[in-house]
Design a protein around this motif. Structure first.
Motif, PDB file in Angstrom:
ATOM      1  N   THR A   8       1.121  -1.253   0.438  1.00 37.33           N
ATOM      2  CA  THR A   8      -0.579   0.092   0.185  1.00 37.33           C
ATOM      3  C   THR A   8       0.650   0.371   0.061  1.00 37.33           C
ATOM      4  O   THR A   8       0.433   2.425  -0.523  1.00 37.33           O
ATOM      5  N   ALA A   9       1.865   1.235   0.948  1.00 35.90           N
ATOM      6  CA  ALA A   9       2.918   2.265   0.653  1.00 35.90           C
ATOM      7  C   ALA A   9       3.624   2.747  -0.836  1.00 35.90           C
ATOM      8  O   ALA A   9       3.738   3.426  -1.133  1.00 35.90           O
ATOM      9  N   SER A  10       3.906   1.380  -0.771  1.00 41.16           N
ATOM     10  CA  SER A  10       4.728   1.269  -2.240  1.00 41.16           C
ATOM     11  C   SER A  10       3.692   2.510  -3.370  1.00 41.16           C
ATOM     12  O   SER A  10       4.137   2.694  -4.242  1.00 41.16           O
ATOM     13  N   VAL A  11       2.245   1.855  -3.330  1.00 46.41           N
ATOM     14  CA  VAL A  11       1.439   1.734  -4.738  1.00 46.41           C
ATOM     15  C   VAL A  11       1.345   3.595  -4.048  1.00 46.41           C
ATOM     16  O   VAL A  11       1.080   3.739  -5.146  1.00 46.41           O
ATOM     17  N   LEU A  12       0.882   4.011  -2.908  1.00 46.29           N
ATOM     18  CA  LEU A  12       0.353   5.590  -2.691  1.00 46.29           C
ATOM     19  C   LEU A  12       2.040   6.475  -2.708  1.00 46.29           C
ATOM     20  O   LEU A  12       1.571   7.399  -3.571  1.00 46.29           O
ATOM     21  N   ALA A  13       3.439   6.040  -2.650  1.00 48.61           N
ATOM     22  CA  ALA A  13       4.244   6.776  -2.617  1.00 48.61           C
ATOM     23  C   ALA A  13       4.612   7.057  -4.754  1.00 48.61           C
ATOM     24  O   ALA A  13       4.798   7.839  -5.105  1.00 48.61           O
ATOM     25  N   ALA A  14       3.977   5.753  -5.507  1.00 46.04           N
ATOM     26  CA  ALA A  14       4.362   5.951  -6.757  1.00 46.04           C
ATOM     27  C   ALA A  14       3.336   7.141  -7.307  1.00 46.04           C
ATOM     28  O   ALA A  14       3.733   7.756  -7.924  1.00 46.04           O
ATOM     29  N   LEU A  66      12.946   1.791   4.865  1.00 46.45           N
ATOM     30  CA  LEU A  66      13.673   0.552   3.942  1.00 46.45           C
ATOM     31  C   LEU A  66      15.381   1.310   4.253  1.00 46.45           C
ATOM     32  O   LEU A  66      15.851  -0.047   5.265  1.00 46.45           O
ATOM     33  N   LEU A  67      15.502   2.664   5.444  1.00 48.67           N
ATOM     34  CA  LEU A  67      17.052   2.647   5.083  1.00 48.67           C
ATOM     35  C   LEU A  67      16.927   2.548   7.151  1.00 48.67           C
ATOM     36  O   LEU A  67      18.019   2.624   7.568  1.00 48.67           O
ATOM     37  N   GLY A  68      16.108   1.956   7.836  1.00 49.76           N
ATOM     38  CA  GLY A  68      16.504   2.114   9.156  1.00 49.76           C
ATOM     39  C   GLY A  68      16.401   3.175   9.721  1.00 49.76           C
ATOM     40  O   GLY A  68      16.988   3.265  11.069  1.00 49.76           O
ATOM     41  N   ILE A  69      16.003   4.091   9.101  1.00 48.97           N
ATOM     42  CA  ILE A  69      16.574   5.618   9.686  1.00 48.97           C
ATOM     43  C   ILE A  69      15.381   6.680  10.113  1.00 48.97           C
ATOM     44  O   ILE A  69      14.166   6.601   8.870  1.00 48.97           O
ATOM     45  N   VAL A  70      14.686   6.473  11.594  1.00 46.14           N
ATOM     46  CA  VAL A  70      13.488   6.979  11.696  1.00 46.14           C
ATOM     47  C   VAL A  70      12.298   6.338  11.293  1.00 46.14           C
ATOM     48  O   VAL A  70      11.380   7.449  10.647  1.00 46.14           O
ATOM     49  N   PRO A  71      12.080   5.516  11.496  1.00 46.50           N
ATOM     50  CA  PRO A  71      11.303   4.808  11.267  1.00 46.50           C
ATOM     51  C   PRO A  71       9.699   5.352  11.379  1.00 46.50           C
ATOM     52  O   PRO A  71       8.194   5.028   9.997  1.00 46.50           O
ATOM     53  N   VAL A  72       9.481   6.179  11.893  1.00 45.58           N
ATOM     54  CA  VAL A  72       8.132   6.670  12.746  1.00 45.58           C
ATOM     55  C   VAL A  72       7.971   7.596  11.070  1.00 45.58           C
ATOM     56  O   VAL A  72       6.853   8.710  11.507  1.00 45.58           O
ATOM     57  N   LEU A  73       8.567   8.053  11.102  1.00 48.12           N
ATOM     58  CA  LEU A  73       8.108   8.690   9.764  1.00 48.12           C
ATOM     59  C   LEU A  73       7.181   8.366   8.524  1.00 48.12           C
ATOM     60  O   LEU A  73       6.360   9.110   7.454  1.00 48.12           O
ATOM     61  N   VAL A  74       7.648   7.685   8.744  1.00 44.29           N
ATOM     62  CA  VAL A  74       6.310   6.620   7.475  1.00 44.29           C
ATOM     63  C   VAL A  74       4.800   6.652   7.351  1.00 44.29           C
ATOM     64  O   VAL A  74       4.228   7.587   7.099  1.00 44.29           O
ATOM     65  N   PRO A  75       4.275   6.287   9.191  1.00 45.11           N
ATOM     66  CA  PRO A  75       2.815   6.767   8.927  1.00 45.11           C
ATOM     67  C   PRO A  75       2.567   8.357   8.989  1.00 45.11           C
ATOM     68  O   PRO A  75       1.794   8.903   9.239  1.00 45.11           O
ATOM     69  N   ALA A 112      -4.789   6.653   5.454  1.00 43.97           N
ATOM     70  CA  ALA A 112      -5.602   6.285   6.699  1.00 43.97           C
ATOM     71  C   ALA A 112      -4.915   4.804   7.175  1.00 43.97           C
ATOM     72  O   ALA A 112      -4.551   4.390   8.516  1.00 43.97           O
ATOM     73  N   ALA A 113      -4.925   4.159   6.141  1.00 44.92           N
ATOM     74  CA  ALA A 113      -4.349   2.810   6.945  1.00 44.92           C
ATOM     75  C   ALA A 113      -2.935   2.549   6.499  1.00 44.92           C
ATOM     76  O   ALA A 113      -2.471   1.873   7.849  1.00 44.92           O
ATOM     77  N   ILE A 114      -1.738   3.035   6.518  1.00 46.15           N
ATOM     78  CA  ILE A 114      -0.966   2.818   6.563  1.00 46.15           C
ATOM     79  C   ILE A 114      -0.488   3.803   7.884  1.00 46.15           C
ATOM     80  O   ILE A 114       0.194   3.706   8.803  1.00 46.15           O
ATOM     81  N   VAL A 115      -1.226   5.054   8.125  1.00 49.49           N
ATOM     82  CA  VAL A 115      -1.074   5.096   9.853  1.00 49.49           C
ATOM     83  C   VAL A 115      -1.928   5.019  10.838  1.00 49.49           C
ATOM     84  O   VAL A 115      -1.382   4.432  11.615  1.00 49.49           O
TER      85      VAL A 115
END
Length: 126
Positions: A8-14, A66-75, A112-115
């Motif tokens: 889902t994140a990949s599709v949204l990102a694209a 992906l990089l494991g750096i501050v992954p809280v930035l994803v949601p 919202a599902a990713i959040v």
């Protein structure tokens, strides 16, 4: 569920990388002529700012985890996209553009599902 959230994140990102790049790189008049009539209601700087925010959010959906750096930035990026989609829904509702509203609602639900998933039960922190 982790795989579903990654997909889902990949599709949204694209989607938002493409949409943001288009808003950032093309003049407002060309965007309006190509079906983005809502751009007529905003100044060119605002359209570019929306495009930049979409690109930043697209990057934020993938790179931190992906990089494991501050992954809280994803949601956090997904929350930003959800807020942008609420604004898009309001804009299209004012213009009575129903097909665009449907697309924005779908994107809002995906964000919202990713959040929910990444702030909730499927966080990256182990």
């Amino acid at each position: 569920m982790n795989i579903v959230l990654w997909i889902t994140a990949s599709v949204l990102a694209a989607a938002f990388l493409a949409a943001g790049a288009m808003k950032l790189l093309q003049p407002k008049e060309k965007l309006a002529a190509s079906g983005m009539g809502w751009t007529e209601d905003y100044n060119p700087g605002a359209v570019k700012a929306i495009g930049l925010l979409e690109i930043l959010a697209a990057v934020g959906l993938i790179l931190p985890a992906l990089l494991g750096i501050v992954p809280v930035l994803v949601p956090t990026a997904a929350l930003g996209l959800a807020i942008i989609m609420v604004g898009a829904i309001v804009t299209h509702a004012r213009r009575k553009e129903m097909p665009a509203i449907v697309a924005n609602v779908v994107l809002l639900v995906l964000a919202a599902a990713i959040v929910w998933g990444r702030f909730g039960p499927y966080t990256f922190v182990s």
